[in-house]
Design a protein around this motif. Structure first.
Motif, PDB file in Angstrom:
ATOM      1  N   ALA A  47      62.124  40.957  78.076  1.00 33.46           N
ATOM      2  CA  ALA A  47      62.736  39.662  77.775  1.00 33.46           C
ATOM      3  C   ALA A  47      63.704  39.745  76.606  1.00 33.46           C
ATOM      4  CB  ALA A  47      61.635  38.644  77.480  1.00 33.46           C
ATOM      5  N   TYR A  48      64.458  40.835  76.515  1.00 30.95           N
ATOM      6  CA  TYR A  48      65.363  41.044  75.384  1.00 30.95           C
ATOM      7  C   TYR A  48      66.390  39.933  75.225  1.00 30.95           C
ATOM      8  CZ  TYR A  48      68.546  42.642  78.993  1.00 30.95           C
ATOM      9  OH  TYR A  48      69.331  42.704  80.108  1.00 30.95           O
ATOM     10  N   ALA A  49      66.761  39.273  76.305  1.00 28.36           N
ATOM     11  CA  ALA A  49      67.801  38.248  76.239  1.00 28.36           C
ATOM     12  C   ALA A  49      67.259  36.888  75.810  1.00 28.36           C
ATOM     13  CB  ALA A  49      68.498  38.117  77.589  1.00 28.36           C
ATOM     14  N   HIS A  50      65.952  36.745  75.746  1.00 29.58           N
ATOM     15  CA  HIS A  50      65.341  35.482  75.348  1.00 29.58           C
ATOM     16  C   HIS A  50      65.077  35.477  73.847  1.00 29.58           C
ATOM     17  CE1 HIS A  50      64.821  34.401  79.524  1.00 29.58           C
ATOM     18  NE2 HIS A  50      64.308  35.613  79.740  1.00 29.58           N
ATOM     19  N   PRO A  51      65.023  34.284  73.261  1.00 29.64           N
ATOM     20  CA  PRO A  51      64.704  34.224  71.830  1.00 29.64           C
ATOM     21  C   PRO A  51      63.266  34.703  71.606  1.00 29.64           C
ATOM     22  CG  PRO A  51      65.397  32.064  72.663  1.00 29.64           C
ATOM     23  CD  PRO A  51      65.305  32.984  73.827  1.00 29.64           C
ATOM     24  N   LEU A  52      63.111  35.756  70.836  1.00 31.63           N
ATOM     25  CA  LEU A  52      61.788  36.287  70.498  1.00 31.63           C
ATOM     26  C   LEU A  52      61.684  36.347  68.981  1.00 31.63           C
ATOM     27  CD1 LEU A  52      61.638  39.233  73.041  1.00 31.63           C
ATOM     28  CD2 LEU A  52      60.282  37.152  73.121  1.00 31.63           C
ATOM     29  N   ASP A  53      60.589  35.843  68.447  1.00 30.81           N
ATOM     30  CA  ASP A  53      60.391  35.904  67.005  1.00 30.81           C
ATOM     31  C   ASP A  53      59.082  36.615  66.698  1.00 30.81           C
ATOM     32  OD1 ASP A  53      58.611  33.962  67.823  1.00 30.81           O
ATOM     33  OD2 ASP A  53      59.425  32.376  66.567  1.00 30.81           O
ATOM     34  N   VAL A  54      58.889  36.939  65.438  1.00 28.00           N
ATOM     35  CA  VAL A  54      57.705  37.685  65.012  1.00 28.00           C
ATOM     36  C   VAL A  54      56.407  36.937  65.338  1.00 28.00           C
ATOM     37  CG1 VAL A  54      56.489  38.624  63.007  1.00 28.00           C
ATOM     38  CG2 VAL A  54      58.922  39.087  63.323  1.00 28.00           C
ATOM     39  N   PRO A  55      56.318  35.618  65.119  1.00 26.01           N
ATOM     40  CA  PRO A  55      55.062  34.949  65.471  1.00 26.01           C
ATOM     41  C   PRO A  55      54.693  35.099  66.952  1.00 26.01           C
ATOM     42  CG  PRO A  55      56.357  33.536  64.046  1.00 26.01           C
ATOM     43  CD  PRO A  55      57.225  34.712  64.407  1.00 26.01           C
ATOM     44  N   ALA A  56      55.667  34.967  67.835  1.00 25.26           N
ATOM     45  CA  ALA A  56      55.386  35.115  69.270  1.00 25.26           C
ATOM     46  C   ALA A  56      54.979  36.536  69.603  1.00 25.26           C
ATOM     47  CB  ALA A  56      56.614  34.709  70.078  1.00 25.26           C
ATOM     48  N   LEU A  57      55.659  37.508  69.026  1.00 22.05           N
ATOM     49  CA  LEU A  57      55.331  38.908  69.293  1.00 22.05           C
ATOM     50  C   LEU A  57      53.980  39.279  68.707  1.00 22.05           C
ATOM     51  CD1 LEU A  57      58.855  40.397  68.608  1.00 22.05           C
ATOM     52  CD2 LEU A  57      57.728  40.191  70.837  1.00 22.05           C
ATOM     53  N   ALA A  58      53.639  38.733  67.543  1.00 22.92           N
ATOM     54  CA  ALA A  58      52.332  38.998  66.937  1.00 22.92           C
ATOM     55  C   ALA A  58      51.213  38.427  67.808  1.00 22.92           C
ATOM     56  CB  ALA A  58      52.271  38.408  65.530  1.00 22.92           C
ATOM     57  N   ARG A  59      51.466  37.263  68.414  1.00 21.29           N
ATOM     58  CA  ARG A  59      50.467  36.692  69.331  1.00 21.29           C
ATOM     59  C   ARG A  59      50.261  37.589  70.543  1.00 21.29           C
ATOM     60  NH1 ARG A  59      53.005  31.982  67.817  1.00 21.29           N
ATOM     61  NH2 ARG A  59      54.279  31.903  69.706  1.00 21.29           N
ATOM     62  N   ILE A  60      51.339  38.160  71.056  1.00 20.14           N
ATOM     63  CA  ILE A  60      51.236  39.072  72.196  1.00 20.14           C
ATOM     64  C   ILE A  60      50.403  40.301  71.829  1.00 20.14           C
ATOM     65  CG2 ILE A  60      52.566  40.638  73.680  1.00 20.14           C
ATOM     66  CD1 ILE A  60      54.829  38.511  73.573  1.00 20.14           C
TER      67      ILE A  60
END
Length: 119
Positions: free
Chosen positions: A11-24
């Motif tokens: 999902a490189y083209a979508h907005p990704l932030d550290v909180p979302a990635l940390a949840r993953i």
């Protein structure tokens, strides 16, 4: 960490932030950033930028779409940020890269390996 990196790859083209990635990754934000950098050698933000630039490099080589269209397609919010980040990673502007990287008769696998940007 691998789940978060895989999510960035998909999902490189979508907005990704550290909180979302940390949840993953099922860890805290601070732990995620430290561990990601220790594991992969770069921050999550830089990894995501590099993935976006790699995709932009492919689109610049293989299509005739405008640099602005490519900028937005790969997930950058502005052409200025895209051009600056592209230049920082690749060492050339997107337009210069497009002019200089027209490879004819070279297998795609070789071109991708040769043109992959460094960290």
């Amino acid at each position: 960490m691998l789940r978060a990196r895989d999510a960035m790859d998909r999902a490189y083209a979508h907005p990704l932030d550290v909180p979302a990635l940390a949840r993953i990754a099922h860890v805290s934000q601070a732990h995620f950033t430290r561990t990601f950098r220790a594991t992969f050698g770069e921050t999550p933000h830089r990894y995501l930028q590099r993935r976006r630039v790699e995709r932009a490099m492919f689109l610049l080589r293989e299509t005739d779409r405008s640099v602005t269209d490519i900028c937005y397609e790969v997930g950058f919010g502005s052409p200025g940020t895209f051009s600056r980040t592209f230049h920082d990673i690749v060492g050339r502007s997107p337009r210069t890269y497009r002019k200089e990287s027209t490879a004819t008769g070279v297998p795609t696998c070789f071109t991708m390996a040769w043109m992959r940007p460094d960290s």
